[in-house]
Write a protein that holds these residues in place. Structure first.
Motif, PDB file in Angstrom:
ATOM      1  N   PHE A  85     -27.810  -0.345   1.568  1.00 10.40           N
ATOM      2  CA  PHE A  85     -26.652  -0.025   2.503  1.00 10.40           C
ATOM      3  C   PHE A  85     -25.350  -0.921   2.481  1.00 10.40           C
ATOM      4  CE2 PHE A  85     -30.623   1.890   3.912  1.00 10.40           C
ATOM      5  CZ  PHE A  85     -30.249   3.065   3.283  1.00 10.40           C
ATOM      6  N   THR A  86     -23.952  -0.368   1.906  1.00  6.55           N
ATOM      7  CA  THR A  86     -22.827  -1.147   2.340  1.00  6.55           C
ATOM      8  C   THR A  86     -21.943  -1.127   3.045  1.00  6.55           C
ATOM      9  OG1 THR A  86     -21.953  -0.551   0.536  1.00  6.55           O
ATOM     10  CG2 THR A  86     -23.247  -2.584  -0.616  1.00  6.55           C
ATOM     11  N   GLN A  87     -20.745  -2.600   3.300  1.00  2.00           N
ATOM     12  CA  GLN A  87     -19.924  -2.325   4.307  1.00  2.00           C
ATOM     13  C   GLN A  87     -19.624  -2.891   4.859  1.00  2.00           C
ATOM     14  OE1 GLN A  87     -22.118  -2.542   8.989  1.00  2.00           O
ATOM     15  NE2 GLN A  87     -20.015  -0.489   9.655  1.00  2.00           N
ATOM     16  N   GLU A  88     -17.796  -2.855   4.751  1.00  2.00           N
ATOM     17  CA  GLU A  88     -16.645  -3.600   4.247  1.00  2.00           C
ATOM     18  C   GLU A  88     -15.683  -3.812   5.257  1.00  2.00           C
ATOM     19  OE1 GLU A  88     -14.001  -3.830   0.971  1.00  2.00           O
ATOM     20  OE2 GLU A  88     -15.988  -4.274   0.155  1.00  2.00           O
ATOM     21  N   LYS A  89     -15.120  -4.603   5.764  1.00  2.00           N
ATOM     22  CA  LYS A  89     -14.331  -4.670   6.612  1.00  2.00           C
ATOM     23  C   LYS A  89     -13.563  -5.788   6.650  1.00  2.00           C
ATOM     24  CE  LYS A  89     -16.528  -7.320  10.379  1.00  2.00           C
ATOM     25  NZ  LYS A  89     -17.551  -7.114  11.535  1.00  2.00           N
ATOM     26  N   GLU A 150     -18.901 -13.317   3.469  1.00  2.00           N
ATOM     27  CA  GLU A 150     -16.863 -13.443   2.609  1.00  2.00           C
ATOM     28  C   GLU A 150     -17.276 -12.703   1.291  1.00  2.00           C
ATOM     29  OE1 GLU A 150     -12.546 -15.879   1.740  1.00  2.00           O
ATOM     30  OE2 GLU A 150     -14.577 -16.253   2.697  1.00  2.00           O
ATOM     31  N   LEU A 151     -16.471 -11.736   1.380  1.00  2.00           N
ATOM     32  CA  LEU A 151     -16.828 -10.848  -0.292  1.00  2.00           C
ATOM     33  C   LEU A 151     -15.712 -11.088  -1.320  1.00  2.00           C
ATOM     34  CD1 LEU A 151     -16.836  -7.608   0.452  1.00  2.00           C
ATOM     35  CD2 LEU A 151     -19.073  -9.270  -0.535  1.00  2.00           C
ATOM     36  N   THR A 152     -15.843 -11.815  -2.255  1.00  2.00           N
ATOM     37  CA  THR A 152     -14.872 -12.268  -3.410  1.00  2.00           C
ATOM     38  C   THR A 152     -14.030 -11.034  -4.164  1.00  2.00           C
ATOM     39  OG1 THR A 152     -13.938 -13.458  -5.023  1.00  2.00           O
ATOM     40  CG2 THR A 152     -16.117 -12.855  -4.778  1.00  2.00           C
ATOM     41  N   THR A 155     -13.425 -11.100 -10.100  1.00  2.00           N
ATOM     42  CA  THR A 155     -14.410 -10.840 -11.208  1.00  2.00           C
ATOM     43  C   THR A 155     -14.691 -11.569 -11.796  1.00  2.00           C
ATOM     44  OG1 THR A 155     -12.887  -8.808 -11.545  1.00  2.00           O
ATOM     45  CG2 THR A 155     -14.554  -9.699 -13.283  1.00  2.00           C
ATOM     46  N   GLU A 156     -14.632 -12.572 -11.640  1.00  2.00           N
ATOM     47  CA  GLU A 156     -15.151 -14.060 -12.664  1.00  2.00           C
ATOM     48  C   GLU A 156     -16.421 -14.432 -11.732  1.00  2.00           C
ATOM     49  OE1 GLU A 156     -11.325 -15.366 -11.431  1.00  2.00           O
ATOM     50  OE2 GLU A 156     -12.072 -14.007 -12.017  1.00  2.00           O
ATOM     51  N   LYS A 157     -16.500 -14.392 -10.409  1.00  2.00           N
ATOM     52  CA  LYS A 157     -16.776 -14.562  -9.280  1.00  2.00           C
ATOM     53  C   LYS A 157     -18.088 -13.824  -8.718  1.00  2.00           C
ATOM     54  CE  LYS A 157     -14.364 -18.495  -8.752  1.00  2.00           C
ATOM     55  NZ  LYS A 157     -14.366 -20.176  -7.423  1.00  2.00           N
ATOM     56  N   LYS A 158     -18.175 -12.079  -9.064  1.00  2.00           N
ATOM     57  CA  LYS A 158     -18.319 -11.361  -7.934  1.00  2.00           C
ATOM     58  C   LYS A 158     -20.203 -11.645  -8.674  1.00  2.00           C
ATOM     59  CE  LYS A 158     -15.049  -7.548  -7.178  1.00  2.00           C
ATOM     60  NZ  LYS A 158     -14.876  -6.476  -7.549  1.00  2.00           N
TER      61      LYS A 158
END
Length: 179
Positions: A85-89, A150-152, A155-158
């Protein structure tokens, strides 16, 4: 000038230290985890995850890699059912530096030649990844790991970012029971 450089370095350190992944895991203490050797994904839960198909594949690939290092194999008749399950804010951090007094002045901490403080605003997207393990026979949740950080968007760091999330979460599986 050296003090401004030092303050900037401290601020940069504070911002980078905020990017760590926080992990929490919970499990059923009555379960014997050594009985589980195989796993499969719950397709319905994977499909519902509110992220791109590319990121889903990154997460599943990372789970497969970590589970393989732990001796688990994917199976059509699994012991465990894995779901995500994912969530982002969006987050906003405001960092305020104090007023520092320099030079000659009246009283402690105040000076007509004071060098003033400043505010810095840092915006980022924080994500939460939850990995659930259910017993395939009973369908009951036996273990849950949650990672937040923290998300990035780069693309090259995902790949590395997602792998770090999954690896840190699965460090707690199987739970190390104290005897």
């Amino acid at each position: 000038m050296k003090k401004l450089f030092l303050l900037t370095a401290v601020l940069a350190l504070c911002l980078t230290s905020c990017s760590t992944i926080r992990v929490n895991a919970d499990y059923d203490k009555d379960v014997t985890f050594s009985q589980y050797k195989t796993y499969a994904y719950q397709k319905a839960a994977i499909d519902k995850a509110a992220i791109s198909d590319l990121d889903k594949r990154r997460i599943l690939r990372s789970i497969d890699e970590v589970m393989a290092t732990k001796g688990f194999t994917k199976s059509e008749a699994p012991d465990l059912i894995v779901s995500i399950f994912t969530q982002e804010k969006e987050q906003v951090d405001v960092i305020q530096s104090p007023m520092w007094g320099w030079g000659w002045g009246w009283g402690w901490g105040w000076s007509p030649w004071a060098w003033g403080g400043f505010n810095s605003v840092y915006q980022y997207v924080e994500g939460k990844l939850t990995i659930d393990f259910r017993d395939a026979k009973t369908k009951e949740l036996i273990w849950q790991g949650v990672g937040e950080g923290e998300l990035t968007q780069r693309t090259e760091k995902k790949d590395a970012n997602i792998k770090e999330f999954v690896t840190k979460i699965l460090e707690y599986y199987p739970p190390q029971l104290k005897e």
